[in-house]
Scaffold this motif. Structure first.
Motif, PDB file in Angstrom:
ATOM      1  N   PRO A   1       0.801  -1.222   0.000  1.00  0.00           N
ATOM      2  CA  PRO A   1       0.000   0.000   0.000  1.00  0.00           C
ATOM      3  C   PRO A   1       0.834   1.273   0.000  1.00  0.00           C
ATOM      4  O   PRO A   1       0.297   2.379  -0.030  1.00  0.00           O
ATOM      5  N   LEU A   2       2.172   1.128   0.035  1.00  0.00           N
ATOM      6  CA  LEU A   2       3.070   2.280   0.083  1.00  0.00           C
ATOM      7  C   LEU A   2       3.634   2.562  -1.304  1.00  0.00           C
ATOM      8  O   LEU A   2       4.159   1.677  -1.964  1.00  0.00           O
ATOM      9  N   VAL A   3       3.526   3.826  -1.733  1.00  0.00           N
ATOM     10  CA  VAL A   3       4.061   4.248  -3.029  1.00  0.00           C
ATOM     11  C   VAL A   3       5.062   5.372  -2.787  1.00  0.00           C
ATOM     12  O   VAL A   3       4.737   6.379  -2.151  1.00  0.00           O
ATOM     13  N   ILE A   4       6.281   5.186  -3.294  1.00  0.00           N
ATOM     14  CA  ILE A   4       7.305   6.221  -3.228  1.00  0.00           C
ATOM     15  C   ILE A   4       7.345   6.921  -4.577  1.00  0.00           C
ATOM     16  O   ILE A   4       7.653   6.299  -5.596  1.00  0.00           O
ATOM     17  N   ASP A   5       7.000   8.204  -4.605  1.00  0.00           N
ATOM     18  CA  ASP A   5       7.016   8.996  -5.836  1.00  0.00           C
ATOM     19  C   ASP A   5       8.299   9.820  -5.820  1.00  0.00           C
ATOM     20  O   ASP A   5       8.382  10.848  -5.153  1.00  0.00           O
ATOM     21  N   GLU A   6       9.316   9.367  -6.570  1.00  0.00           N
ATOM     22  CA  GLU A   6      10.621  10.003  -6.503  1.00  0.00           C
ATOM     23  C   GLU A   6      10.664  11.348  -7.217  1.00  0.00           C
ATOM     24  O   GLU A   6      11.468  12.201  -6.864  1.00  0.00           O
TER      25      GLU A   6
ATOM     26  N   GLY B   1      -3.313   5.660  -0.235  1.00  0.00           N
ATOM     27  CA  GLY B   1      -3.926   6.800  -0.924  1.00  0.00           C
ATOM     28  C   GLY B   1      -3.729   8.136  -0.263  1.00  0.00           C
ATOM     29  O   GLY B   1      -4.148   9.161  -0.809  1.00  0.00           O
ATOM     30  N   GLU B   2      -3.081   8.167   0.903  1.00  0.00           N
ATOM     31  CA  GLU B   2      -2.868   9.422   1.635  1.00  0.00           C
ATOM     32  C   GLU B   2      -1.389   9.796   1.604  1.00  0.00           C
ATOM     33  O   GLU B   2      -0.519   8.965   1.867  1.00  0.00           O
ATOM     34  N   VAL B   3      -1.120  11.084   1.297  1.00  0.00           N
ATOM     35  CA  VAL B   3       0.263  11.563   1.290  1.00  0.00           C
ATOM     36  C   VAL B   3       0.758  11.669   2.730  1.00  0.00           C
ATOM     37  O   VAL B   3       0.106  12.278   3.582  1.00  0.00           O
ATOM     38  N   LEU B   4       1.895  11.065   3.009  1.00  0.00           N
ATOM     39  CA  LEU B   4       2.460  11.116   4.355  1.00  0.00           C
ATOM     40  C   LEU B   4       3.147  12.455   4.588  1.00  0.00           C
ATOM     41  O   LEU B   4       3.890  12.938   3.722  1.00  0.00           O
ATOM     42  N   PRO B   5       2.953  13.069   5.751  1.00  0.00           N
ATOM     43  CA  PRO B   5       3.567  14.378   6.051  1.00  0.00           C
ATOM     44  C   PRO B   5       5.020  14.206   6.513  1.00  0.00           C
ATOM     45  O   PRO B   5       5.349  14.386   7.694  1.00  0.00           O
ATOM     46  N   LEU B   6       5.905  13.896   5.590  1.00  0.00           N
ATOM     47  CA  LEU B   6       7.290  13.602   5.929  1.00  0.00           C
ATOM     48  C   LEU B   6       8.175  14.835   5.813  1.00  0.00           C
ATOM     49  O   LEU B   6       7.993  15.661   4.907  1.00  0.00           O
ATOM     50  N   THR B   7       9.125  14.933   6.704  1.00  0.00           N
ATOM     51  CA  THR B   7      10.164  15.951   6.564  1.00  0.00           C
ATOM     52  C   THR B   7      11.126  15.498   5.458  1.00  0.00           C
ATOM     53  O   THR B   7      11.128  14.319   5.076  1.00  0.00           O
ATOM     54  N   PRO B   8      11.965  16.394   4.926  1.00  0.00           N
ATOM     55  CA  PRO B   8      12.925  15.971   3.892  1.00  0.00           C
ATOM     56  C   PRO B   8      13.807  14.819   4.332  1.00  0.00           C
ATOM     57  O   PRO B   8      14.050  13.886   3.549  1.00  0.00           O
TER      58      PRO B   8
ATOM     59  N   LEU C   1       9.395   8.220  11.739  1.00  0.00           N
ATOM     60  CA  LEU C   1       8.932   7.656  10.475  1.00  0.00           C
ATOM     61  C   LEU C   1       8.010   6.471  10.718  1.00  0.00           C
ATOM     62  O   LEU C   1       6.982   6.318  10.035  1.00  0.00           O
ATOM     63  N   ARG C   2       8.331   5.652  11.698  1.00  0.00           N
ATOM     64  CA  ARG C   2       7.452   4.519  12.039  1.00  0.00           C
ATOM     65  C   ARG C   2       6.072   5.018  12.466  1.00  0.00           C
ATOM     66  O   ARG C   2       5.052   4.451  12.076  1.00  0.00           O
ATOM     67  N   ARG C   3       6.058   6.089  13.257  1.00  0.00           N
ATOM     68  CA  ARG C   3       4.755   6.626  13.703  1.00  0.00           C
ATOM     69  C   ARG C   3       3.931   7.105  12.516  1.00  0.00           C
ATOM     70  O   ARG C   3       2.720   6.875  12.452  1.00  0.00           O
ATOM     71  N   LYS C   4       4.575   7.759  11.578  1.00  0.00           N
ATOM     72  CA  LYS C   4       3.841   8.282  10.428  1.00  0.00           C
ATOM     73  C   LYS C   4       3.383   7.166   9.487  1.00  0.00           C
ATOM     74  O   LYS C   4       2.367   7.307   8.798  1.00  0.00           O
ATOM     75  N   LEU C   5       4.129   6.074   9.451  1.00  0.00           N
ATOM     76  CA  LEU C   5       3.702   4.919   8.659  1.00  0.00           C
ATOM     77  C   LEU C   5       2.561   4.171   9.340  1.00  0.00           C
ATOM     78  O   LEU C   5       1.871   3.374   8.692  1.00  0.00           O
TER      79      LEU C   5
END
Length: 214
Positions: free
Chosen positions: A125-130, A139-146, A191-195
């Motif tokens: 279910p995880l998609v990395i858009d490089e 289907g939800e964009v993760l709020p990740l820092t750089p 990162l684990r929490r956001k996943l």
């Protein structure tokens, strides 16, 4: 493909450029470390370690600080420590002299396949858009820092493979990173929490981390 050849021995440089040309590879040639650091970087760097002005190891280190261009070290040195150090500071491969042009081109193509970004990488279910530098989960964009995105993208580049801590620090942060010892662990935890599930990132104690689909 266009490469920067850093080689002070004309008897090696000229036939090598001719040989690469037969494979459709264009070469820009410089003979010193200083010239290499001042030259525009192309698609690849072929770097001799035995340069007359600056040691090739130091040139490799400076190039890696400035760019992620693929680097292959060309070396006649028999000392394993030089080759290991070069790989540890950012070279992608090394070729011992004498070598065949055919083998060198094969190594260059293999590295290009590994380092060319794929627009999308799907892991369940995880998609990395490089291209967009974002991660989408269910289907939800993760709020990740750089840094969180870079960490996730590095682990996702080879799912299931353990990436050692030093490589993560030198890739996501910088070579010879000397920050707080818990910096990486902190970013893994957030990162684990956001996943939403800690099983996404598995810790191999004392070694590193790997990404797995829960």
């Amino acid at each position: 493909m266009r490469i920067l050849l850093v080689e002070d021995d004309e008897s090696i440089a000229e036939p090598l450029m001719d040989g690469l040309g037969r494979y459709g590879i264009r070469s820009r040639h410089v003979a010193t470390g200083a010239a290499a650091l001042a030259a525009p970087l192309d698609d690849f760097v072929l770097l001799d370690l035995g340069l007359p002005d600056i040691d090739g190891i130091d040139v490799c280190r400076e190039l890696r600080r400035a760019s992620d261009v693929p680097i292959i070290m060309l070396t006649a040195r028999g000392d394993e420590s030089d080759r290991v150090l070069g790989l540890e500071i950012g070279a992608d491969d090394y070729v011992a002299k004498p070598f065949s042009t055919r083998e060198l081109v094969a190594r260059m193509r293999a590295i290009s396949r590994r380092t060319t970004p794929r627009p999308h990488r799907e892991l369940g279910p995880l998609v990395i858009d490089e291209r967009a530098r974002q991660a989408v989960l269910n289907g939800e964009v993760l709020p990740l820092t750089p840094k969180e995105y870079q960490l996730l993208a590095l682990l996702a580049a080879d799912p299931g493979a353990v990436v050692d801590r030093r490589r993560i620090l030198e890739t996501v942060w910088e070579p010879n990173f000397f920050g707080r010892g818990k910096t990486l662990d902190f970013h893994v935890a957030t990162l684990r929490r956001k996943l939403g599930d800690p099983r996404w990132i598995e810790n191999r104690r004392g070694v590193g981390f790997r990404l797995v689909v829960p």
